[in-house]
Design a protein around this motif. Structure first.
Motif, mmCIF file in Angstrom:
data_model
loop_
_atom_site.group_PDB
_atom_site.id
_atom_site.type_symbol
_atom_site.label_atom_id
_atom_site.label_comp_id
_atom_site.label_asym_id
_atom_site.label_seq_id
_atom_site.Cartn_x
_atom_site.Cartn_y
_atom_site.Cartn_z
ATOM 1 N N VAL A 155 0.475 -1.308 0.034
ATOM 2 C CA VAL A 155 -0.278 -0.058 0.209
ATOM 3 C C VAL A 155 0.867 1.055 0.618
ATOM 4 O O VAL A 155 2.051 1.621 0.335
ATOM 5 C CB VAL A 155 -1.286 -0.178 0.873
ATOM 6 C CG1 VAL A 155 -2.039 -1.130 1.226
ATOM 7 C CG2 VAL A 155 -0.251 -0.390 2.599
ATOM 8 N N TYR A 156 0.070 1.992 -0.389
ATOM 9 C CA TYR A 156 0.989 3.768 -0.214
ATOM 10 C C TYR A 156 0.323 4.377 0.491
ATOM 11 O O TYR A 156 -0.281 5.170 -0.333
ATOM 12 C CB TYR A 156 0.616 3.894 -2.327
ATOM 13 C CG TYR A 156 1.751 5.120 -2.444
ATOM 14 C CD1 TYR A 156 2.692 5.299 -2.693
ATOM 15 C CD2 TYR A 156 1.092 6.074 -2.341
ATOM 16 C CE1 TYR A 156 3.821 6.462 -3.417
ATOM 17 C CE2 TYR A 156 1.353 7.517 -2.691
ATOM 18 C CZ TYR A 156 2.729 7.744 -3.490
ATOM 19 O OH TYR A 156 3.408 8.551 -4.198
ATOM 20 N N LYS A 157 0.736 5.312 1.897
ATOM 21 C CA LYS A 157 -0.401 5.315 2.189
ATOM 22 C C LYS A 157 0.689 7.020 3.230
ATOM 23 O O LYS A 157 2.413 6.924 3.021
ATOM 24 C CB LYS A 157 -0.695 4.827 3.858
ATOM 25 C CG LYS A 157 -1.408 3.657 3.332
ATOM 26 C CD LYS A 157 -2.648 4.083 3.161
ATOM 27 C CE LYS A 157 -3.453 2.567 2.420
ATOM 28 N NZ LYS A 157 -4.525 2.652 2.169
ATOM 29 N N LEU A 158 -0.169 7.902 3.005
ATOM 30 C CA LEU A 158 0.114 9.653 3.786
ATOM 31 C C LEU A 158 0.298 9.057 4.949
ATOM 32 O O LEU A 158 -0.085 9.159 5.664
ATOM 33 C CB LEU A 158 -0.794 10.559 3.230
ATOM 34 C CG LEU A 158 -0.744 11.405 3.521
ATOM 35 C CD1 LEU A 158 0.335 12.348 2.943
ATOM 36 C CD2 LEU A 158 -1.608 12.603 3.798
ATOM 37 N N VAL A 159 1.777 9.418 5.503
ATOM 38 C CA VAL A 159 1.837 9.061 7.180
ATOM 39 C C VAL A 159 2.625 10.330 8.175
ATOM 40 O O VAL A 159 2.791 10.468 8.331
ATOM 41 C CB VAL A 159 3.423 8.526 6.806
ATOM 42 C CG1 VAL A 159 2.798 7.064 6.382
ATOM 43 C CG2 VAL A 159 4.388 9.199 6.325
ATOM 44 N N ALA A 160 2.524 11.584 6.634
ATOM 45 C CA ALA A 160 3.084 12.740 7.288
ATOM 46 C C ALA A 160 2.598 13.782 6.420
ATOM 47 O O ALA A 160 2.878 13.979 5.364
ATOM 48 C CB ALA A 160 4.852 13.004 7.946
ATOM 49 N N ARG A 161 2.507 15.136 6.631
ATOM 50 C CA ARG A 161 2.161 16.045 6.062
ATOM 51 C C ARG A 161 1.634 17.194 7.151
ATOM 52 O O ARG A 161 2.211 17.829 8.475
ATOM 53 C CB ARG A 161 1.030 16.186 5.605
ATOM 54 C CG ARG A 161 -0.259 16.144 6.231
ATOM 55 C CD ARG A 161 -1.526 17.180 6.460
ATOM 56 N NE ARG A 161 -2.537 16.993 7.727
ATOM 57 C CZ ARG A 161 -2.584 17.999 8.240
ATOM 58 N NH1 ARG A 161 -2.305 18.818 8.479
ATOM 59 N NH2 ARG A 161 -3.683 18.119 8.865
#
Length: 442
Positions: free
Chosen positions: A328-334
């Motif tokens: 999977v390709y997940k947003l982990v920080a922004r």
């Protein structure tokens, strides 16, 4: 000459449409909302290995780098999106100028991975990173699945030759990628000429049953092949009667006959009988190649047989029952805003059913015991402990949109062999079991 630089028909001019519709609609909404420019960190990982697998293999990294460089929205692509009204004109204008200008870190290709390993980290604006999700996952999920199957087969073969011959069992372009991944995992040659043309993988091949059948008899077929390809060729001996075919093969080619191939029957029994017959006929150096729906279990069962090489097709290019790695390709920080100096905030999906993830920009290191054998995959978001500083796994692949290096396939292949050798011995067991080392979060 590096054949990968030729620009071949197995490539495509743009990878921009190797994506899902919702990547572009997310982009449009983010541009309107003002969140598109927020600095973001996406990570590729899998929550679990396929059932029974002890480790995964990172493959496809080099192809990901090519895909990122070729992710361009040219006039034809933009015209298609405009005609189908996928996004609005403002978004089309933004896409026309798209170039990935961020950074990519990842496990070196050929490395092994485990549940939770952050095998690739993509950093940049939300807009430029989110567009790459589908193409990155499609490459890594496919290639890593094939490489893992190849690695298991390579372990089972225990140093004997492995021929990748699955082109006719998958999509024509997937076949080229599968051949590349199989080579990383330990295969020695391929039957697919496009894979050699594109990546320089050695090719082999002689004849099929059709060649024997088109001749009036087996003697004529063998003589024609030997006269054309030389005495070192491989003759297919199971079209009619194996014993008679082996006798004819040695009569025509002499003891210099390169090999015989067996493609059916009880391979263990037939291989022993053929070896005995070849030796009695004086062809003591003639090798035996076996094919016929092999997988790692069949290869392991033939370890005691006098077999010199295995040809594998269907099971290899389909990941030996596991055609995807479920990455999977997940947003982990922004960042909290579009301000380049805004600090990164960890983010993570909260969900039931095993789909939770851990927020934060991660590092990974492999802890080893006093003998240098891997004992844990350590993943963290804070400072790297001193004892693990020189054991970190992620390396920078892209900086400011520029690919930093491209490795020859032989380097990647050798890396995998070395890394696999550094795992506990149980990693090569084909029986069902848990990952060979645990993932520890700190």
């Amino acid at each position: 000459m590096n054949t990968a630089d030729l620009g071949l028909p197995v490539d495509v001019p743009s990878t921009a449409l190797f994506t899902d519709h919702y990547e572009l609609t997310m982009l449009q909404a983010a541009l309107q909302a003002g969140s598109a420019d927020r600095r973001s960190v996406f990570e590729v990982f899998t929550r679990r290995l396929p059932e029974g697998r002890r480790y995964g293999v990172v493959a496809g990294t080099g192809r990901v780098l090519d895909a990122v460089e070729n992710f361009r929205f040219d006039a034809d692509v933009l015209g298609f999106l405009r005609e189908r009204r996928v996004v609005d004109p403002q978004t089309l204008d933004w896409l026309a100028e798209y170039r990935f200008d961020g950074d990519i870190w990842g496990y070196p290709e050929g490395e092994v991975y485990f549940p939770g390993s952050p095998i690739m980290r993509v950093e940049g604006s939300f807009a430029e990173c989110v567009l790459l999700e589908t193409v990155i996952l499609s490459i890594l999920n496919h290639d890593s699945a094939v490489a893992a199957a190849a690695s298991r087969m390579s372990s089972a073969a225990d140093g004997r030759g492995l021929i990748e011959m699955g082109a006719r069992r998958t999509h024509e372009l997937a076949a080229v990628a599968a051949s590349r991944a199989a080579y990383i995992g330990g295969f020695t040659t391929t039957s697919d000429l496009a894979a050699c043309f594109r990546y320089g993988i050695p090719t082999v091949g002689t004849s099929a049953h059709a060649f024997t059948l088109v001749h009036d008899n087996e003697r004529d077929a063998f003589r024609a092949q030997v006269e054309s390809l030389g005495r070192g060729t491989t003759l297919l001996v199971d079209t009619y009667d194996v014993t008679e075919a082996v006798r004819l093969a040695v009569e025509i080619a002499g003891p210099e006959l390169g090999a015989v191939r067996i493609d059916s029957g009880d391979l263990l029994l037939v291989a022993h009988r053929v070896r005995q017959q070849l030796d009695e006929l004086g062809a003591t150096h003639t090798k035996i190649v076996v094919t016929s729906d092999l997988d790692e279990y069949a290869i392991a069962s033939l370890r005691a047989a006098p077999v010199d090489a295995y040809g594998v097709g269907t099971q290899l290019v389909t990941g030996s029952g596991h055609p995807t790695c479920s990455m999977v390709y997940k947003l982990v920080a922004r960042a909290e805003s579009a301000d380049p100096q805004a600090p990164l905030q960890p983010v993570a999906k909260k969900s039931l059913g095993g789909k939770t993830s851990i927020g934060g920009r991660k590092w990974a290191a492999r802890r080893v015991d006093e003998h240098g054998v891997a004992e844990a995959e350590v993943v963290g978001t804070g400072a790297v402990p001193d004892g693990l500083a020189d054991r970190q796994l992620l390396v920078q692949l892209v900086k400011g949109g520029q690919v930093l290096t491209r490795e020859p396939l032989d380097v990647v292949r050798d890396r995998h062999a070395a890394v696999r050798a550094g795992l506990p011995l149980s990693a090569t067991q084909l029986s069902r079991g848990e990952p060979v080392i645990p993932t520890v979060y700190v």
